[in-house]
Design an enzyme around this catalytic site. Structure first.
Site, PDB file in Angstrom:
ATOM      1  N   TYR A  28       0.841  -1.204   0.000  1.00  0.00           N
ATOM      2  CA  TYR A  28       0.000   0.000   0.000  1.00  0.00           C
ATOM      3  C   TYR A  28       0.876   1.254   0.000  1.00  0.00           C
ATOM      4  O   TYR A  28       0.643   2.192  -0.768  1.00  0.00           O
ATOM      5  CB  TYR A  28      -0.937  -0.026   1.204  1.00  0.00           C
ATOM      6  CG  TYR A  28      -1.851   1.163   1.299  1.00  0.00           C
ATOM      7  CD1 TYR A  28      -2.872   1.362   0.372  1.00  0.00           C
ATOM      8  CD2 TYR A  28      -1.700   2.097   2.315  1.00  0.00           C
ATOM      9  CE1 TYR A  28      -3.712   2.460   0.451  1.00  0.00           C
ATOM     10  CE2 TYR A  28      -2.534   3.197   2.408  1.00  0.00           C
ATOM     11  CZ  TYR A  28      -3.544   3.370   1.468  1.00  0.00           C
ATOM     12  OH  TYR A  28      -4.365   4.467   1.551  1.00  0.00           O
ATOM     13  N   GLU A  50     -12.232   5.933   3.898  1.00  0.00           N
ATOM     14  CA  GLU A  50     -11.696   6.813   4.949  1.00  0.00           C
ATOM     15  C   GLU A  50     -12.747   7.059   6.026  1.00  0.00           C
ATOM     16  O   GLU A  50     -12.425   7.106   7.217  1.00  0.00           O
ATOM     17  CB  GLU A  50     -11.200   8.136   4.364  1.00  0.00           C
ATOM     18  CG  GLU A  50      -9.978   8.020   3.468  1.00  0.00           C
ATOM     19  CD  GLU A  50      -8.710   7.550   4.156  1.00  0.00           C
ATOM     20  OE1 GLU A  50      -8.644   7.537   5.408  1.00  0.00           O
ATOM     21  OE2 GLU A  50      -7.763   7.179   3.440  1.00  0.00           O
ATOM     22  N   TRP A  58      -6.149   1.839   9.980  1.00  0.00           N
ATOM     23  CA  TRP A  58      -6.281   1.713   8.529  1.00  0.00           C
ATOM     24  C   TRP A  58      -6.099   0.268   8.079  1.00  0.00           C
ATOM     25  O   TRP A  58      -6.717  -0.180   7.129  1.00  0.00           O
ATOM     26  CB  TRP A  58      -5.304   2.646   7.810  1.00  0.00           C
ATOM     27  CG  TRP A  58      -5.416   2.500   6.326  1.00  0.00           C
ATOM     28  CD1 TRP A  58      -4.482   1.979   5.477  1.00  0.00           C
ATOM     29  CD2 TRP A  58      -6.540   2.829   5.497  1.00  0.00           C
ATOM     30  NE1 TRP A  58      -4.966   1.981   4.186  1.00  0.00           N
ATOM     31  CE2 TRP A  58      -6.222   2.496   4.177  1.00  0.00           C
ATOM     32  CE3 TRP A  58      -7.793   3.377   5.754  1.00  0.00           C
ATOM     33  CZ2 TRP A  58      -7.093   2.683   3.116  1.00  0.00           C
ATOM     34  CZ3 TRP A  58      -8.666   3.572   4.693  1.00  0.00           C
ATOM     35  CH2 TRP A  58      -8.306   3.226   3.400  1.00  0.00           C
TER      36      TRP A  58
END
Length: 195
Positions: A28, A50, A58
């Protein structure tokens, strides 16, 4: 660099420290975070993810991203806008996503709202809040990276003014980082300037 600066990964190349914490993060960090994202559906996906991340790590969202994509029709705004009560109930039972009622409801409401916007309008609105490149020096350590900026506050207000939900200034800044509106890779990081 030390004291919170970039650290060498297994390949010896410097990366932001968070980008080495798990294998999921390495890919990522190196290939996606901070790279420009355009297109209404692509930005809708990032906006939704988000929002779902709010209050969570996350990595929780990243590891469930394919589940989110399957559950929300690939985040195609027109399709999600057509979701009805049966879809909402299905989502609330879907173990492949975060089953938060408020976040699911916000995603569905945002899709219905965005379905009425002109093509490209979400992309244009979000990218209109990108700061001019070079206005802020590259962060040297993680502590130099802000959680909120004037631009993210303005973006949050602009989205809320148009009726979008679950997008505060911190979430807006995370969106800006993830979608390449700002480059918060640390100075010396291999991904710095990948925009």
């Amino acid at each position: 660099m030390t004291a919170g600066g970039p650290v060498p990964g297994p390949d010896g190349r410097l990366r932001c420290p968070w980008g080495l914490s798990t294998e999921d993060y390495v890919a990522y960090h190196d290939e996606e975070w901070g790279r420009p994202v355009h297109g209404d559906d692509a930005l809708f996906e990032r906006l939704c993810l988000e929002a779902f991340q709010s209050g969570l790590s996350w990595i929780t969202i990243l590891r469930r991203r394919e589940g989110f994509r399957a559950a929300f029709a690939g985040f195609r705004i027109a399709e999600v806008a057509g979701f009805g009560e049966a879809d909402r109930e299905r989502l609330l039972l879907d173990e492949g996503i975060i089953r938060n009622r408020a976040k699911i409801d916000a995603t569905l409401a945002n899709a219905r709202l965005l379905a009425d916007w002109a093509p490209g309008a979400l992309d244009e609105l979000i990218w209109s809040h990108a700061p001019d490149p070079g206005t802020r020096p590259a962060p040297r350590v993680f502590g130099d990276v802000p959680a909120v900026t004037d631009e993210s506050t303005a973006l949050s207000k602009a989205l809320k003014k148009r009726g979008l939900r679950f997008i505060g200034p911190t979430t807006a800044y995370a969106l800006m980082q993830a979608c390449g509106l700002v480059d918060d890779h640390l100075e010396g990081c291999l991904a710095r300037g990948g925009r």
